[in-house]
Structure formats: C-alpha cells, structure tokens
Design an enzyme around this catalytic site. Structure first.
Site, PDB file in Angstrom:
ATOM      1  N   TYR A  59     -66.666  -3.486 105.127  1.00 15.57           N
ATOM      2  CA  TYR A  59     -65.631  -2.457 105.027  1.00 15.57           C
ATOM      3  C   TYR A  59     -64.329  -3.066 104.514  1.00 15.57           C
ATOM      4  O   TYR A  59     -63.685  -2.516 103.613  1.00 15.57           O
ATOM      5  CB  TYR A  59     -65.420  -1.824 106.398  1.00 15.57           C
ATOM      6  CG  TYR A  59     -64.338  -0.776 106.424  1.00 15.57           C
ATOM      7  CD1 TYR A  59     -64.557   0.499 105.909  1.00 15.57           C
ATOM      8  CD2 TYR A  59     -63.087  -1.054 106.974  1.00 15.57           C
ATOM      9  CE1 TYR A  59     -63.564   1.467 105.941  1.00 15.57           C
ATOM     10  CE2 TYR A  59     -62.086  -0.097 107.009  1.00 15.57           C
ATOM     11  CZ  TYR A  59     -62.331   1.162 106.486  1.00 15.57           C
ATOM     12  OH  TYR A  59     -61.336   2.114 106.506  1.00 15.57           O
ATOM     13  N   LYS A 114     -62.099  -2.315 100.979  1.00 15.31           N
ATOM     14  CA  LYS A 114     -60.693  -1.939 100.997  1.00 15.31           C
ATOM     15  C   LYS A 114     -59.814  -2.995 100.327  1.00 15.31           C
ATOM     16  O   LYS A 114     -58.803  -2.660  99.696  1.00 15.31           O
ATOM     17  CB  LYS A 114     -60.226  -1.687 102.440  1.00 15.31           C
ATOM     18  CG  LYS A 114     -60.890  -0.488 103.099  1.00 15.31           C
ATOM     19  CD  LYS A 114     -60.535   0.829 102.389  1.00 15.31           C
ATOM     20  CE  LYS A 114     -61.039   2.036 103.151  1.00 15.31           C
ATOM     21  NZ  LYS A 114     -60.666   3.315 102.508  1.00 15.31           N
ATOM     22  N   ASP A 162     -68.118  15.185  95.773  1.00 19.54           N
ATOM     23  CA  ASP A 162     -68.796  13.966  96.205  1.00 19.54           C
ATOM     24  C   ASP A 162     -68.266  12.844  95.324  1.00 19.54           C
ATOM     25  O   ASP A 162     -68.523  12.831  94.112  1.00 19.54           O
ATOM     26  CB  ASP A 162     -70.311  14.128  96.054  1.00 19.54           C
ATOM     27  CG  ASP A 162     -71.088  12.880  96.456  1.00 19.54           C
ATOM     28  OD1 ASP A 162     -70.464  11.816  96.682  1.00 19.54           O
ATOM     29  OD2 ASP A 162     -72.327  12.961  96.533  1.00 19.54           O
ATOM     30  N   SER A 173     -56.574   0.560 104.456  1.00 17.02           N
ATOM     31  CA  SER A 173     -56.756   0.262 105.870  1.00 17.02           C
ATOM     32  C   SER A 173     -56.012  -1.026 106.177  1.00 17.02           C
ATOM     33  O   SER A 173     -55.766  -1.853 105.290  1.00 17.02           O
ATOM     34  CB  SER A 173     -58.248   0.081 106.175  1.00 17.02           C
ATOM     35  OG  SER A 173     -58.452  -0.499 107.449  1.00 17.02           O
TER      36      SER A 173
END
Length: 250
Positions: free
Chosen positions: A138, A142, A50, A125
C-alpha cells in the site's frame, strides 16, 4: 459554486466528502464502481466510474461535464510482509491506487487546460511518505502517487492547475477492520505485524472530509497536506529528522 468529481464515493472518506461538499453548496459528481452504492447521497450526479477501466472513466468524465476539481480518493489496501505479499495483489493495488488515479487525471486535464484552471486533490496517505512492516505494498502505491503528484505540480504550474497531495493518517472508516491479510506458514514476521492503532488516535471520515473540502475551497494549496494529528505528528517528525538508514526495531 465549484464542480467537483469524487472517485471512490461509495463509503468512508469519499462518501463523507461528497456529503460535506454538497452541504457547502457545491456541485458534486459522486462516482463508484457500482452506482447503486451511492444511493442516498444528495448530490448533483451519481455515476459509475471504475478507475481501472478506461471506457468507464471516459464515459463518466463525458457525463460529468465541466469539472473544476478532482478528488481522487478510490483505493484499496491489504496487509502482509513483503515476502508474503502476492505479486498479483501488489499489481492490483498499483492498478487502482496509482494507475487508476492517473487515468482519471489524464481524462480531466484536457478540459482543465482548455479553461486555464483546475485543481487536482490526490488522496495519498501518511503511508505515502513512510513505510512500516506489513504495509509495504500500500505504501509503495502511494509513494508512487506522490512522485506523479509532485511531477504534475511542476508540469502544471504555468497552466493555473493546482495539485495537492492529501496525506491522512489512520482513519476509523472500517477499511482497517477485517483487512485482507496474507502470511507465510509458521510466519516469521508475525511479531512485527502484531498490534493495531488505538481508536482514539484515528481521524473520523467526517474529519478527513472536512479537511478535503477545505482544500477544495482554499485560494491556494500546498503540495502536501498531512491530515489528522497522527499524520501531522509523524510526518512533521520525519521531515525534521536527518537519517541515513531505515528504522529498525530493537
């Protein structure tokens, strides 16, 4: 044969990458928060990891032994306008997508420095280079990962440890299906968030996995690698453009 640890290998790109690298004859250590989700993967090790839990990371790294390459793939996403984005959810994205990736990097770097070689493949990404409506949290997580990756590349350049930021475009992995979405009552941003990505423009998890496996096997790697036709086109156009203001819809 290279020894590779992959985070977020339970499904999608992570699972496809583990299978592809194992098929190519590498020693693959596949990890996930719930190792039962790794059942069926024909890899050397299947471990609990994790990225938000330091003890979990330390235990997995110890069990994995010598790791030549990290593929940091674990990540989460949600969709919302900035005003509608719950702050605790933004913190959760940073905890997993950014800090979680760095936690695993920090755990593996001592052995890589001791050996004098290693490779860090950080799965960023296309959104780590551009921001679009509804994708800000998001993208921000990134973008932060991209900054850490660029700094790492400079800091590790004399230590024979490579860093590359893989930047996939849209992927047909199911992560965008039934995505968690937050909106305001009588949402003033609804029109900006409408629509989706046509399936024919998406890369499959297997296509991205093949590109990541190629990065593992390459003699040298660039700092940034757009993956898939959409990422290559959009980021190529971004790099070629000169602009002073953010894009605003007409």
């Amino acid at each position: 044969m290279t020894s590779i640890l992959i985070t977020g290998a339970s499904k999608g790109v992570g699972r496809a990458t583990a299978a592809e690298l194992a098929r190519r004859g590498h020693r693959v250590v596949a990890t996930a928060r719930d190792p039962r989700t790794l059942d069926g993967l024909d890899v050397a090790q299947r471990l609990r990891l994790d990225v938000t839990d330091q003890a979990s990371v330390d235990a997995a790294v110890e069990q994995a032994g010598e790791v030549d390459t990290l593929i940091s793939n674990a990540g989460v996403i949600f969709r919302a306008a900035v005003e509608a984005s719950p702050l605790e959810e933004i913190e959760r994205l940073y905890a997993q997508n950014t800090v979680g990736a760095l936690r695993v990097v920090q755990a593996l770097l001592p052995q890589m420095r001791r050996r004098g070689n290693g490779r860090l493949v950080l799965v960023s990404s296309m959104g780590g280079r551009i921001a679009m409506p509804g994708n800000s949290a998001y993208a921000a997580s990134k973008w932060a990962l991209e900054a850490f990756g660029e700094s790492l590349a400079i800091e590790l350049s004399k230590l024979d440890i490579d860093v590359t930021l893989a930047e996939p475009g849209p992927i047909s992995s199911g992560a965008l299906d039934n995505m968690t979405t937050y909106a305001l009552d009588d949402d003033p941003y609804a029109a900006l968030l409408e629509g989706g990505i046509p399936p024919e423009m998406m890369s499959s998890p297997e296509q991205v996995a093949s590109a990541l496996a190629d990065l593992v096997e390459a003699g040298t790697v660039p700092l940034r690698v757009p993956i898939g036709p959409v990422a290559q086109h959009v980021l190529g156009a971004r790099d070629a453009a000169r602009y002073d203001e953010p894009f605003l819809p007409a």
